[in-house]
Design an enzyme around this catalytic site. Structure first.
Site, short mmCIF file in Angstrom:
data_model
loop_
_atom_site.label_atom_id
_atom_site.label_comp_id
_atom_site.label_asym_id
_atom_site.label_seq_id
_atom_site.Cartn_x
_atom_site.Cartn_y
_atom_site.Cartn_z
N LYS A 108 0.72 -8.69 11.86
CA LYS A 108 0.32 -8.87 10.47
C LYS A 108 0.90 -10.15 9.90
O LYS A 108 2.10 -10.39 9.95
CB LYS A 108 0.78 -7.67 9.63
N ARG A 127 0.83 -1.20 0.00
CA ARG A 127 0.00 0.00 0.00
C ARG A 127 0.86 1.25 0.00
O ARG A 127 1.95 1.28 0.53
CB ARG A 127 -0.92 0.02 1.22
N ARG A 158 -5.08 2.12 13.55
CA ARG A 158 -4.27 1.64 14.66
C ARG A 158 -5.16 1.57 15.89
O ARG A 158 -6.03 2.42 16.10
CB ARG A 158 -3.10 2.58 14.96
#
Length: 262
Positions: free
Chosen positions: A128, A60, A260
């Site tokens: 992640k 991204r 977040r």
């Protein structure tokens, strides 16, 4: 880890009646870049490019990263969306399919983060595990989606803004990569068919069941700067994030923003 076994992969994909054409490259700059070049030359929907090594993979906001076969499974899939099919929520559907494929192989402790991440739930929080990047183009027949997927088999080394994990943490032993890829494509076929037919709305409840930050305080960031804070209320029927703030409920479209936990 040995190179991906293409013969065993074809056997695993036999039940899908030729819906995918997988090309395994020794190396390339980026599987998505390579697939987009092939799309421009007429590659059909269902084309898949996997690289044993890529040195300019795209994330991204233009981030680049390198991938090695021992540490990751990185591939890109070309999928045609017919005229009238809106792409909203597509990255969520892809993330859901990847999660379901890994769960079917025995992985536990998985969750989804809007708009394009698969997380591993650890005792100390989330990390992640995989990411999705979708690039869209169009022609007279409709829209083409280049779906890039990067799955960490082992946690990469380095400093990251968000903790990272590897699939080996969620399984007692890692499956061979042809098994992983075949299962991901099998689940993707069904989920993408459903999305192409009716959009994200019928799949929303399934995505919400795995939503990591449902009803939790979060901050919305743009270019690393907190833009707004509130409570994450999930997603709507179009895949937009619902952020409850002091000023009311905001609908956030996927773009150059990130979330977040507050």
């Amino acid at each position: 880890m040995p190179h991906l076994d293409t013969l065993l992969l074809k056997e695993r994909l036999a039940s899908l009646a030729g819906r995918f054409d997988v090309d395994v490259l020794a190396e390339c700059d980026s599987t998505s870049s390579e697939l987009l070049r092939r799309a421009a030359a007429g590659a059909p929907s269902g084309s898949v490019v996997l690289a044993e090594r890529q040195w300019a993979g795209r994330g991204r906001r233009g981030r680049s990263w390198a991938a090695q076969p021992a540490d990751s499974l990185t591939f890109s899939l070309l999928w045609r969306l017919p005229a009238g099919c809106q792409p909203g929520g597509l990255s969520l559907v892809v993330g859901l399919a990847v999660l379901e494929a890994l769960r079917s192989l025995g992985a536990a402790g998985l969750a989804l983060k809007w708009p394009n991440d698969l997380l591993l739930v650890r005792a100390d929080g989330f990390a992640k595990l995989a990411g999705v990047l979708i690039e869209l183009s169009s022609d007279r027949r409709g829209m083409l989606a280049c779906i890039g997927i990067g799955l960490n088999l082992r946690a990469p080394e380095g400093d990251f803004a968000f903790p990272v994990a590897g699939l080996q943490e969620a399984l007692s032993s890692l499956p061979a990569r042809h098994i992983l890829l075949a299962e991901m494509l099998r689940i993707l076929a069904g989920r993408l068919d459903a999305f192409t037919s009716a959009g994200f709305a019928p799949l929303r409840a399934d995505w919400m069941r795995h939503h990591a930050w449902q009803d939790r305080p979060v901050s919305l960031l743009a270019d690393g700067v907190i833009e707004e804070s509130g409570y994450c209320r999930g997603v709507d029927a179009d895949g937009a994030l619902l952020l409850e703030t002091a000023a009311g409920l905001r609908r956030i479209l996927a773009g150059d923003v990130s979330l977040r936990a507050s």
